[in-house]
Structure formats: C-alpha cells, structure tokens
Design a protein around this motif. Sequence first.
Motif, PDB file in Angstrom:
ATOM      1  N   THR A 110     -42.894 -15.971  10.465  1.00 26.80           N
ATOM      2  CA  THR A 110     -44.086 -16.253  11.279  1.00 26.80           C
ATOM      3  C   THR A 110     -44.905 -17.361  10.621  1.00 26.80           C
ATOM      4  OG1 THR A 110     -44.136 -13.940  11.935  1.00 26.80           O
ATOM      5  CG2 THR A 110     -46.168 -15.200  12.265  1.00 26.80           C
ATOM      6  N   VAL A 136     -54.464 -12.599   6.979  1.00 23.53           N
ATOM      7  CA  VAL A 136     -54.099 -12.730   8.399  1.00 23.53           C
ATOM      8  C   VAL A 136     -54.145 -11.340   9.034  1.00 23.53           C
ATOM      9  CG1 VAL A 136     -52.310 -13.460  10.029  1.00 23.53           C
ATOM     10  CG2 VAL A 136     -52.565 -14.661   7.847  1.00 23.53           C
ATOM     11  N   PRO A 137     -55.009 -11.144  10.023  1.00 31.80           N
ATOM     12  CA  PRO A 137     -55.106  -9.801  10.603  1.00 31.80           C
ATOM     13  C   PRO A 137     -53.858  -9.422  11.402  1.00 31.80           C
ATOM     14  CG  PRO A 137     -56.554 -11.350  11.754  1.00 31.80           C
ATOM     15  CD  PRO A 137     -55.951 -12.093  10.610  1.00 31.80           C
ATOM     16  N   LYS A 138     -53.669  -8.144  11.538  1.00 29.35           N
ATOM     17  CA  LYS A 138     -52.584  -7.648  12.389  1.00 29.35           C
ATOM     18  C   LYS A 138     -52.970  -7.958  13.829  1.00 29.35           C
ATOM     19  CE  LYS A 138     -49.789  -3.583  12.776  1.00 29.35           C
ATOM     20  NZ  LYS A 138     -49.367  -2.469  11.988  1.00 29.35           N
ATOM     21  N   PRO A 165     -35.741 -12.405   1.822  1.00 30.35           N
ATOM     22  CA  PRO A 165     -36.647 -11.607   0.998  1.00 30.35           C
ATOM     23  C   PRO A 165     -36.131 -11.500  -0.440  1.00 30.35           C
ATOM     24  CG  PRO A 165     -35.923 -10.386   2.956  1.00 30.35           C
ATOM     25  CD  PRO A 165     -35.134 -11.644   2.916  1.00 30.35           C
ATOM     26  N   GLY A 192     -39.594  -8.486   6.136  1.00 30.43           N
ATOM     27  CA  GLY A 192     -40.479  -8.142   7.252  1.00 30.43           C
ATOM     28  C   GLY A 192     -41.965  -8.329   6.996  1.00 30.43           C
ATOM     29  N   LYS A 221     -42.842 -13.874   6.670  1.00 27.85           N
ATOM     30  CA  LYS A 221     -42.442 -15.202   6.172  1.00 27.85           C
ATOM     31  C   LYS A 221     -42.131 -16.145   7.331  1.00 27.85           C
ATOM     32  CE  LYS A 221     -38.877 -13.717   3.942  1.00 27.85           C
ATOM     33  NZ  LYS A 221     -39.068 -12.307   4.213  1.00 27.85           N
TER      34      LYS A 221
HETATM   35  N1  LIG Z   1     -50.154 -10.669  11.534  1.00 33.23           N
HETATM   36  C1  LIG Z   1     -49.226  -9.978  12.220  1.00 33.23           C
HETATM   37  N2  LIG Z   1     -49.609  -9.070  13.153  1.00 33.23           N
HETATM   38  C2  LIG Z   1     -48.702  -8.357  13.841  1.00 33.23           C
HETATM   39  N3  LIG Z   1     -47.379  -8.499  13.726  1.00 33.23           N
HETATM   40  C3  LIG Z   1     -46.917  -9.381  12.822  1.00 33.23           C
HETATM   41  C4  LIG Z   1     -47.814 -10.179  12.022  1.00 33.23           C
HETATM   42  N4  LIG Z   1     -47.065 -10.988  11.230  1.00 33.23           N
HETATM   43  C5  LIG Z   1     -45.770 -10.710  11.503  1.00 33.23           C
HETATM   44  N5  LIG Z   1     -45.676  -9.753  12.457  1.00 33.23           N
HETATM   45  C6  LIG Z   1     -44.451  -9.169  13.015  1.00 33.23           C
HETATM   46  O1  LIG Z   1     -43.748  -8.562  11.956  1.00 33.23           O
HETATM   47  C7  LIG Z   1     -42.359  -8.757  12.112  1.00 33.23           C
HETATM   48  C8  LIG Z   1     -41.797  -9.453  10.872  1.00 33.23           C
HETATM   49  O2  LIG Z   1     -42.354 -10.766  10.804  1.00 33.23           O
HETATM   50  P1  LIG Z   1     -41.479 -11.981  10.315  1.00 33.23           P
HETATM   51  O3  LIG Z   1     -40.167 -12.017  11.015  1.00 33.23           O
HETATM   52  O4  LIG Z   1     -42.330 -13.181  10.361  1.00 33.23           O
HETATM   53  O5  LIG Z   1     -41.254 -11.512   8.807  1.00 33.23           O
HETATM   54  P2  LIG Z   1     -40.174 -12.002   7.755  1.00 33.23           P
HETATM   55  O6  LIG Z   1     -40.818 -11.829   6.428  1.00 33.23           O
HETATM   56  O7  LIG Z   1     -39.666 -13.339   8.107  1.00 33.23           O
HETATM   57  O8  LIG Z   1     -39.038 -10.925   7.973  1.00 33.23           O
HETATM   58  P3  LIG Z   1     -37.534 -10.994   7.368  1.00 33.23           P
HETATM   59  O9  LIG Z   1     -37.658 -10.568   5.944  1.00 33.23           O
HETATM   60  O10 LIG Z   1     -36.798 -10.000   8.208  1.00 33.23           O
HETATM   61  O11 LIG Z   1     -37.056 -12.385   7.523  1.00 33.23           O
HETATM   62  C9  LIG Z   1     -42.172  -9.569  13.386  1.00 33.23           C
HETATM   63  O12 LIG Z   1     -41.877  -8.725  14.438  1.00 33.23           O
HETATM   64  C10 LIG Z   1     -43.525 -10.228  13.592  1.00 33.23           C
HETATM   65  O13 LIG Z   1     -43.786 -10.434  14.966  1.00 33.23           O
END
Ligand SMILES: Nc1ncnc2c1ncn2[C@@H]1O[C@H](COP(=O)(O)OP(=O)(O)OP(=O)(O)O)[C@@H](O)[C@H]1O
Length: 390
Positions: free
Chosen positions: A150, A333-335, A256, A145, A148
């Motif tokens: 994104t 990268v900001p939230k 992960p 989460g 990655k």
């Molecule tokens: N900079 C950001 N600001 C706000 N929300 C974010 C940001 N980056 C990611 N998110 C949100 O956080 C959540 C997890 O992001 P993402 O799916 O890209 O992570 P991941 O590392 O691929 O997760 P996983 O380990 O489950 O595959 C998503 O809901 C995404 O929209």
Amino acid sequence: MNYEETRGLVRGLNDRYPDIGLIVVREQRTDLEDWVDDLPLHAVLSPHAADGTTQELLDRLSNWLISNGRADAEDFEVEPEPEVDDVISGLINTEPISDSESVEDSERTSEESVEEAPEEIEWEFPPLEEGVPSEAIAVVAPKGGQGKTTIAVNLATGLAEVAPNSVVLIDADLQFGDITAVLNLRPERTIVDAVADAAQDELVLKTALVHHPDGFFVVASAVSPELGDQVQASSLAQLIERLREFFRYVVVDTTPGLSEHTLVAIEHVTDAVFVSNMSVASLRAMRTEFQLLTTLGLMPSNRHIVLNQVDKMSGLTVKDAEAVIGAPIDVAVPKSSAVLLASNRGIPLIHDDVRDPAARAVRSVVMRIAPEAFPKRTKIQRRRRSHGTE
Ligand SMILES: Nc1ncnc2c1ncn2[C@@H]1O[C@H](COP(=O)(O)OP(=O)(O)OP(=O)(O)O)[C@@H](O)[C@H]1O
Ligand SMILES: [Mg+2]
C-alpha cells in the motif's frame, strides 16, 4: 491539427489576445516536449483525460494566475461543475502573459496533466536532470501484511506527480508480489525479463516495464513463485542500480522479513520506509530488525518509520508503539476502509479518495521524500472546497 497548423493558430491567438489561456488537447507522444518548448502554451491535455483531471488542470491555471497577481480569486468563482465556456471566460480576464512565463508554465502544467497513454505509444526514459541525484526507496517490514505494498504503490504515485514518468516501482516481493493486482495492470513482462542478460540493452529493459496511467512505471513480479525464485539477489541489486541511471525515483516493494533479497535492496537504496501495524509482536520485530541492520552497518541514510492501521481499538497509543520500537514514529496512518476499497478498484489510494485520513497520511510519507508533493495538492483541494465543488 498537425504541428504547423497548431503553431499558426496558437501564435495568432497569442498575438491577438495575449491574455488568453491556451491548452492544447493532444495525445502524449515522444515529441511532446518539442511542442511544449516551441509553442506559447499553458498546458497540453490528453484527449483521454477524465473530467476530474481537466477540472484540476483548470484549477491549477487559475491558481497560478491568482498567485502571480494576474487575476483575483473572484474571477474564478464559478458555479459547481462549471461549463468549460465559463472557465475559459474567467481565464480571459487576466493580464497579458509574457512568452517566457508562458513557456515555463506550459512545461509545468503539461507534465502534470499527463493522462493514460494509448497502448501503442512508445515511452522514452525522460533524461535525468543534471545534478539531481536519483533516489531509491525500499519499503520494508519484518512481518507480512503490514501495508508495505500500500505504501509503495502510493509512494510511486505521489512521486510521479513531482517527476512524471521518472518513477519506477519494482515489485521485489518475488514469490507473491501483488502490485499488478492492486494497480489493475496486465503486464506482458516481469522482473524475470528485467533481470535477464538481454535487458542490458536499454530497449529490452524498457519493454520489461509496464506503464501506469498516473505517470510511473512498474517492474511486475514473476507470474509464479517458481519463476520468482530464479531471480538472484545480485540481479535485483543490479536492476535497482541500472534503473537509477534512468529514473529520478526507484521505489522497491519487498518481501516480509530480512531475506537475502530484501537485505540487498536495503543496501542499494538511499531511503527505507519501515512499516508496522499496532501489534506488539510486529513492533518488537521492528526493533529487532533495526538492531540487526545497525549491527550489519546496513541501515540506509534516511529511515522513515510508518505506523500503519492505527486504531484506537488496538489498546495501544502511538506513544506506546514508539516505546516498543525504541524510536519515534514519523507517520501514523489510520486504519481506513478506503485502503481496501482503492486496492479492489485498482486505483492508488491517494488518487482514489484524496480526503480520506489514511490517504492524507500516506501523502505525508511521499512528502518526506519529495516535500514539493504537498503544496500543489492542498492548494487545489482548498480552492475546490472553498468553491463547494467537491
Ligand atoms: N491503513 C490501512 N487501513 C486499512 N487497511 C489497510 C491499511 N493498510 C493496509 N491495509 C490492508 O491490509 C492488507 C495488507 O496490506 P498490504 O498488502 O499493503 O501489506 P503488505 O505488507 O504488502 O503485505 P504482504 O506482506 O502480504 O506483501 C491489505 O488488504 C490492505 O488493503
Ligand atoms: Mg505486499
């Protein structure tokens, strides 16, 4: 019009009005390159192109004419949301364009204007430019989460601007991959088909890929965790290597932690993008991950550290995060709520909300891999802002 009719008209127009800008509106077909090579065009635009894409193309042509001293910025100072006629009359007021320059520009802009292809179109793997090595980038994180997917999705999107249709994004989060959901794709085939023996055949491998309208391909994750489990780590390694034969950029989204599959992916890439959010637990885990990869001799030659979801409310600063990881942060990268919005809309963030601060930061991750991904875009944005059309 067919090719002959188009050639007659384009050559006639070019002879009589050598300073006119010529754009052909035509579907992307496998013979597109022949058209672009043979005809003195500036660009080929898909009939499915959105208004924004059309405007962007016109902006790029205008910028090109201005930067080559063929026109002044005032020539293009049109009202917000200009009528097509206005823009064309702006383009006519330019110096004659020589054949060689026209062709060069037509190649560039036609590639950039590739839009959604109708389903029935067969895609060719574009040949790799000789002497340009393929690059593979794994996006990894010690914990789930962190962002990655994104980063991986937007990396592929940004790289596709630089190398249209020469980018492939592998969803190697084998059990719970969600790239197709984030990109609103409905694949008929998945990574299970891409690693099957039959996929040694180039045509079969090709059919295991899904095309995204922004100019890149996706290897979708398996439809169930059980099927995902069938994909061996060695098969993933072979898939990455095989796709590197055909694509300029191979982007790999991972599970992960350091599973066998993720380790194998890291072993077969040129770059790794490490993603962590602002939690101390995740930052510490990243430090441990670096130590482990260094001990194993698996740290890829290019390492990029992305601190994601940066938020003042976390109680940590970027400097604090660097101290915990023991390495400098490359991109913060900001939230931003735009990230979730884009993902729910099924559109890559950097194309959904180009001015959002998170989108800009993510674009700078793209630039670390392909520096040329930046100037074009900013030029367009700057120009648009200066004309107040956005
Ligand atoms: N900079 C950001 N600001 C706000 N929300 C974010 C940001 N980056 C990611 N998110 C949100 O956080 C959540 C997890 O992001 P993402 O799916 O890209 O992570 P991941 O590392 O691929 O997760 P996983 O380990 O489950 O595959 C998503 O809901 C995404 O929209
Ligand atoms: Mg993910």
